[in-house]
Motif scaffolding. Structure first.
Motif, PDB file in Angstrom:
ATOM      1  N   ALA A 147      -5.437   9.625  16.761  1.00 47.48           N
ATOM      2  CA  ALA A 147      -4.298   8.768  16.431  1.00 47.48           C
ATOM      3  C   ALA A 147      -4.553   7.336  16.861  1.00 47.48           C
ATOM      4  N   LEU A 148      -5.161   7.156  18.042  1.00 43.95           N
ATOM      5  CA  LEU A 148      -5.475   5.810  18.527  1.00 43.95           C
ATOM      6  C   LEU A 148      -6.462   5.118  17.598  1.00 43.95           C
ATOM      7  N   GLY A 149      -7.477   5.854  17.159  1.00 46.24           N
ATOM      8  CA  GLY A 149      -8.436   5.289  16.217  1.00 46.24           C
ATOM      9  C   GLY A 149      -7.775   4.906  14.902  1.00 46.24           C
ATOM     10  N   ALA A 150      -6.868   5.767  14.415  1.00 44.14           N
ATOM     11  CA  ALA A 150      -6.160   5.484  13.168  1.00 44.14           C
ATOM     12  C   ALA A 150      -5.289   4.240  13.307  1.00 44.14           C
ATOM     13  N   ALA A 151      -4.604   4.116  14.443  1.00 43.94           N
ATOM     14  CA  ALA A 151      -3.756   2.950  14.685  1.00 43.94           C
ATOM     15  C   ALA A 151      -4.601   1.679  14.775  1.00 43.94           C
ATOM     16  N   CYS A 152      -5.769   1.773  15.380  1.00 42.81           N
ATOM     17  CA  CYS A 152      -6.673   0.617  15.470  1.00 42.81           C
ATOM     18  C   CYS A 152      -7.137   0.177  14.079  1.00 42.81           C
ATOM     19  N   ALA A 153      -7.358   1.144  13.194  1.00 41.10           N
ATOM     20  CA  ALA A 153      -7.754   0.807  11.825  1.00 41.10           C
ATOM     21  C   ALA A 153      -6.666  -0.013  11.145  1.00 41.10           C
ATOM     22  N   SER A 154      -5.425   0.343  11.382  1.00 45.56           N
ATOM     23  CA  SER A 154      -4.311  -0.394  10.800  1.00 45.56           C
ATOM     24  C   SER A 154      -4.271  -1.827  11.338  1.00 45.56           C
ATOM     25  N   VAL A 155      -4.462  -1.977  12.643  1.00 41.13           N
ATOM     26  CA  VAL A 155      -4.479  -3.318  13.251  1.00 41.13           C
ATOM     27  C   VAL A 155      -5.599  -4.165  12.649  1.00 41.13           C
ATOM     28  N   VAL A 156      -6.794  -3.579  12.561  1.00 45.76           N
ATOM     29  CA  VAL A 156      -7.945  -4.311  12.030  1.00 45.76           C
ATOM     30  C   VAL A 156      -7.713  -4.710  10.575  1.00 45.76           C
ATOM     31  N   TRP A 157      -7.228  -3.760   9.762  1.00 46.40           N
ATOM     32  CA  TRP A 157      -7.046  -4.045   8.343  1.00 46.40           C
ATOM     33  C   TRP A 157      -5.992  -5.119   8.094  1.00 46.40           C
ATOM     34  N   PHE A 158      -4.819  -4.957   8.680  1.00 42.70           N
ATOM     35  CA  PHE A 158      -3.756  -5.923   8.394  1.00 42.70           C
ATOM     36  C   PHE A 158      -4.058  -7.299   8.989  1.00 42.70           C
ATOM     37  N   THR A 159      -4.766  -7.333  10.113  1.00 40.72           N
ATOM     38  CA  THR A 159      -5.182  -8.622  10.674  1.00 40.72           C
ATOM     39  C   THR A 159      -6.169  -9.310   9.741  1.00 40.72           C
ATOM     40  N   ALA A 160      -7.161  -8.561   9.255  1.00 45.70           N
ATOM     41  CA  ALA A 160      -8.161  -9.124   8.345  1.00 45.70           C
ATOM     42  C   ALA A 160      -7.518  -9.576   7.036  1.00 45.70           C
ATOM     43  N   LEU A 161      -6.606  -8.750   6.515  1.00 39.61           N
ATOM     44  CA  LEU A 161      -5.957  -9.086   5.238  1.00 39.61           C
ATOM     45  C   LEU A 161      -5.042 -10.292   5.383  1.00 39.61           C
TER      46      LEU A 161
END
Length: 199
Positions: A147-161
């Motif tokens: 879950a932590l890894g999945a949440a980090c993916a969301s942070v990375v994606w929306f920050t980059a976008l």
């Protein structure tokens, strides 16, 4: 990074990157440079909340109440059609599309739209709560690392976008580019609304 967290990161990223109404909205806000940080925070926090809820067992509740998902589907489709109509209306007047010619949109309506695009999308419950929640438990006892890894993916994606969208700013110096963007957003949102209705 532990294997469970890496698996969660890659799985969530593959789901989040798909073209959708939320991503189109974040992209537009990033290009306009309006309330980008709050929008990114809301999107990432909402994903983390839903992923955590899925790992905690909310997925069973979601699948046991299909009426709630159906209601969300119709309300979400209606909301997407309203947004599509707004984007199409903006595209009809390209000379007025450049945000530099107008004051910024208020924070409250921007965040309201962001929250609606997130929580009125029934697929977000199926993807984050049901699917990611189920996959997380395949990594027991590392479900929360997943879950932590999945949440980090969301942070990375929306920050980059959100913040990476400013690199497109030179392209959008012309009203015609804004017109193409809004036509594309209208098409994406209208298509998603139809797909929700016929699902």
């Amino acid at each position: 990074m532990p294997a469970a967290a890496l698996s969660g990161f890659l799985t969530a990223l593959s789901l989040i990157v798909a073209i959708g109404a939320q991503n189109a909205f974040v992209l537009r806000q990033g290009i306009r440079r309006e309330h980008v940080l709050p929008v990114v925070v809301v999107c990432a926090a909402a994903d983390a909340l839903l992923i955590g809820a899925g790992v905690a067992g909310l997925g069973v509740l979601v699948t046991d109440h299909p009426v709630a998902l159906t209601l969300t589907r119709y309300v979400g489709a209606a909301f997407l059609l309203v947004l599509a109509a707004g984007a199409a209306r903006r595209a009809r007047r390209p000379e007025r599309l450049d945000p530099s010619a107008h004051g910024p949109a208020g924070l409250a309506p921007v965040l309201t739209t962001c929250l609606a695009l997130t929580f009125l999308n029934p697929h977000v419950y199926l993807d984050t709560v049901v699917l990611l929640g189920s996959l997380a438990h395949q990594h027991d006892p590392g479900a929360w690392l997943f879950a932590l890894g999945a949440a980090c993916a969301s942070v990375v994606w929306f920050t980059a976008l959100g913040f990476g969208a400013r690199l497109l700013r030179p392209v959008f110096a012309r009203p015609r580019a804004w017109q193409v963007l809004d036509v594309s957003i209208a098409a994406v949102m209208a298509t998603l609304a139809v797909l929700l209705l016929v699902a």
